[in-house]
Write a protein that holds these residues in place. Structure first.
Motif, PDB file in Angstrom:
ATOM      1  N   GLN A  89      11.150  -6.079   4.272  1.00 53.37           N
ATOM      2  CA  GLN A  89      10.871  -4.786   4.916  1.00 53.37           C
ATOM      3  C   GLN A  89      11.068  -3.439   4.227  1.00 53.37           C
ATOM      4  OE1 GLN A  89      12.222  -4.717   9.132  1.00 53.37           O
ATOM      5  NE2 GLN A  89      11.723  -2.696   9.102  1.00 53.37           N
ATOM      6  N   ASN A  90      12.328  -3.423   3.588  1.00 50.36           N
ATOM      7  CA  ASN A  90      12.430  -2.034   3.015  1.00 50.36           C
ATOM      8  C   ASN A  90      12.507  -2.305   1.607  1.00 50.36           C
ATOM      9  OD1 ASN A  90      13.779   0.092   1.899  1.00 50.36           O
ATOM     10  ND2 ASN A  90      15.475  -0.001   3.257  1.00 50.36           N
ATOM     11  N   PRO A  91      11.353  -1.719   0.861  1.00 45.68           N
ATOM     12  CA  PRO A  91      11.452  -1.933  -0.614  1.00 45.68           C
ATOM     13  C   PRO A  91      12.630  -1.502  -1.652  1.00 45.68           C
ATOM     14  CG  PRO A  91       9.638  -0.533   0.010  1.00 45.68           C
ATOM     15  CD  PRO A  91      10.400  -0.779   1.276  1.00 45.68           C
ATOM     16  N   LYS A 147       6.161   2.028  -3.845  1.00 42.74           N
ATOM     17  CA  LYS A 147       7.263   1.241  -3.746  1.00 42.74           C
ATOM     18  C   LYS A 147       7.003  -0.316  -3.203  1.00 42.74           C
ATOM     19  CE  LYS A 147      11.058   4.728  -3.564  1.00 42.74           C
ATOM     20  NZ  LYS A 147      11.989   5.211  -2.611  1.00 42.74           N
ATOM     21  N   LYS A 148       6.280  -0.114  -2.179  1.00 44.62           N
ATOM     22  CA  LYS A 148       5.880  -1.329  -1.453  1.00 44.62           C
ATOM     23  C   LYS A 148       5.205  -2.451  -2.433  1.00 44.62           C
ATOM     24  CE  LYS A 148       6.032  -3.676   2.612  1.00 44.62           C
ATOM     25  NZ  LYS A 148       7.493  -3.802   3.312  1.00 44.62           N
ATOM     26  N   ARG A 149       4.101  -1.451  -3.197  1.00 44.14           N
ATOM     27  CA  ARG A 149       3.348  -2.238  -4.051  1.00 44.14           C
ATOM     28  C   ARG A 149       3.931  -2.870  -5.289  1.00 44.14           C
ATOM     29  NH1 ARG A 149      -2.074  -1.565  -3.670  1.00 44.14           N
ATOM     30  NH2 ARG A 149      -2.524  -0.180  -1.602  1.00 44.14           N
ATOM     31  N   PRO A 168       5.482  -5.757   6.841  1.00 44.70           N
ATOM     32  CA  PRO A 168       4.945  -5.217   5.987  1.00 44.70           C
ATOM     33  C   PRO A 168       4.353  -3.756   6.003  1.00 44.70           C
ATOM     34  CG  PRO A 168       3.211  -7.049   7.197  1.00 44.70           C
ATOM     35  CD  PRO A 168       4.475  -7.186   7.735  1.00 44.70           C
ATOM     36  N   THR A 169       3.974  -3.180   7.108  1.00 49.50           N
ATOM     37  CA  THR A 169       3.693  -1.994   7.252  1.00 49.50           C
ATOM     38  C   THR A 169       4.790  -0.897   7.746  1.00 49.50           C
ATOM     39  OG1 THR A 169       2.782  -1.975   9.421  1.00 49.50           O
ATOM     40  CG2 THR A 169       1.367  -2.788   7.489  1.00 49.50           C
ATOM     41  N   LEU A 172       5.106   2.836   6.606  1.00 50.20           N
ATOM     42  CA  LEU A 172       3.958   3.473   5.957  1.00 50.20           C
ATOM     43  C   LEU A 172       3.004   4.251   6.969  1.00 50.20           C
ATOM     44  CD1 LEU A 172       2.971   0.271   3.812  1.00 50.20           C
ATOM     45  CD2 LEU A 172       4.335   2.095   3.069  1.00 50.20           C
ATOM     46  N   SER A 177      -0.752   1.616   5.577  1.00 55.74           N
ATOM     47  CA  SER A 177      -0.702   0.436   6.053  1.00 55.74           C
ATOM     48  C   SER A 177      -2.047  -0.420   6.032  1.00 55.74           C
ATOM     49  CB  SER A 177      -0.405   0.729   7.809  1.00 55.74           C
ATOM     50  OG  SER A 177       0.601   1.430   7.802  1.00 55.74           O
ATOM     51  N   ILE A 180      -2.057  -1.872   2.494  1.00 57.92           N
ATOM     52  CA  ILE A 180      -1.271  -3.038   2.349  1.00 57.92           C
ATOM     53  C   ILE A 180      -2.118  -4.328   3.251  1.00 57.92           C
ATOM     54  CG2 ILE A 180       0.947  -3.920   3.350  1.00 57.92           C
ATOM     55  CD1 ILE A 180       0.932  -2.311   0.726  1.00 57.92           C
TER      56      ILE A 180
END
Ligand code: ADP
Length: 393
Positions: A89-91, A147-149, A168-169, A172, A177, A180
């Motif tokens: 959840q947390n990049p 960061k998520k990417r 996942p979102t 964001l 969102s 993603i």
């Protein structure tokens, strides 16, 4: 129907000195499915995901991956973690290296890839998530979405069969969102099985093929989204709420309107429901055309010139690479999420549109438009746009 990739048989798990978090759960997930595990905080979603890729081991019961019981020796776990990628959840908890390149390379290096294989895997993964050129950047300087990417690229670099995303979102903004969720669809259209955990029912409802509703470490309901979210009793029990479109459908039904049996999952579906309820005619008689443009084969300059001569067309872009190409060529996009449905909505108003996309999505667009046309007795023309050069005359 495709084969089963992940199966749980009566699994249980208790945290040391904690309550039982997973209390006898059984289910199966098929290859290429999009699964949403939905439940309130504390339902056991994260625990279940940790069990999936072997981070924790069930106290009892069996987990099977590709029809083989998961084994917990070092080399089996290494294989499982390669084939089932987990995006936290947390990049910030997932990204560990000082540069984007090193971070994404971490998995492939650990798997013993050669230097050139690592380079190819990292390059491919960064390109996929739209972060080419970010190799030397320190991750802490990136935005939340970026960061998520990076975290997703780190998992993709190992080319897993199944991708698991915990919320996942989370964190964001709405457009981040949407990006993603579209990336997840893109991965799915390339054959990956995608499992997400979320408590966002509006997100899960239109997206998932199947929903597993979890409460108190048990499965409350497991079905297609409109059934899983369609019982007020279960939804209330799980401290969730019914998706707005579904609630509206039931309200119209209670008022005696004649409605199609298929429940609406998108605005487009809902519009169709309303049209039938109030006019009993599905759509306008002369729908606009949808043109599909494959940016991989593109002559983007001449395409842009052609677009400028057809300003009435709406432009949608599907997929990270298509969006990037559009931005590179300063093509203004009207739609970047839910693109096919939005173009169908335009078509129903008699307006034309173009969807920029890449090879792997072309068939999906054709299938969706043709299915919609067949189900609703309209004929929305859909075509692959001829080479732009032929159209610039
Ligand atoms: P969710 O992801 O649905 O919010 P979790 O899987 O995080 O739920 O938690 C399920 C249950 O397990 C909760 O009761 C939670 O308090 C407990 N739990 C989670 N992590 C731990 C831990 N590390 N130690 C003890 N109990 C935990």
């Amino acid at each position: 129907m495709s084969s089963i990739i992940l199966e749980a048989r009566d699994i249980r798990y208790r945290y040391p000195r904690g309550l039982e978090a997973i209390c006898g759960i059984s289910f199966h997930i098929r290859k290429c499915e999009k699964i949403a595990i939905v439940g309130p905080n504390g339902a056991g979603k994260s625990t279940l995901m940790l069990l999936f890729n072997g981070m924790i081991r069930p106290d009892s019961g069996i987990l099977l991956f590709d029809n083989e019981p998961v084994r917990y020796d070092k080399s089996s776990l290494r294989m499982i973690r390669k084939r089932i990628g987990f995006v936290l959840q947390n990049p910030d908890r997932q990204i560990i290296a000082p540069t984007v390149y090193q971070d994404v390379a971490f998995g492939p290096v650990n798997l013993g890839y050669s230097e050139s294989e690592v380079k190819a895997a990292v390059g491919g993964a960064l390109r996929y998530v739209g972060l080419e050129g970010f190799e030397r950047r320190p991750p802490h300087q990136l935005s939340g979405g970026e960061k998520k990417r990076v975290a997703i690229a780190g998992v993709l670099a190992m080319d897993p069969d199944v991708l698991i995303f915990d919320e996942p979102t989370a964190g964001l903004d709405p457009s981040g969102s949407e990006d993603i969720m579209e990336l997840l669809d893109e991965l799915n259209s390339q054959g990956k099985t995608i499992i997400i955990s979320t408590h966002d029912i509006e997100l899960a409802y239109p997206w998932a093929d199947r929903v597993i509703l979890l409460l108190g470490g048990k499965i409350l309901q497991e079905d297609i989204p409109d059934v899983a979210f369609g019982s007020p009793e279960y939804v209330r029990k799980a401290h969730l709420s019914m998706p707005t479109l579904l609630e509206l459908y039931f309200e119209l039904e209670k008022r005696g309107f004649s409605l199609p049996e298929r429940k609406p999952r998108t605005i487009l579906d809902m519009l169709n429901v309303i049209d039938r309820a109030f006019h009993n005619r599905p759509c306008c008689s002369e729908p606009g055309a949808i043109m599909v443009y494959n940016v991989d084969l593109a002559e983007m300059d001449s395409f842009r010139a052609w677009l400028s001569k057809n300003p009435e067309l709406s432009i949608g872009a599907m997929g990270t690479r298509a969006k990037q190409r559009a931005m590179d060529y300063q093509i203004t996009m009207d739609f970047t999420y839910g693109v096919i449905d939005k173009c169908i909505l335009k078509a129903l108003l008699g307006e034309g549109s173009v969807i920029l996309t890449t090879e792997s999505m072309v068939q999906r667009i054709f299938d969706r438009v043709r299915d919609f046309s067949r189900e609703n007795g309209v004929n929305i023309p859909v075509s692959l746009l001829p080479e732009a050069s032929e159209n610039t005359e």
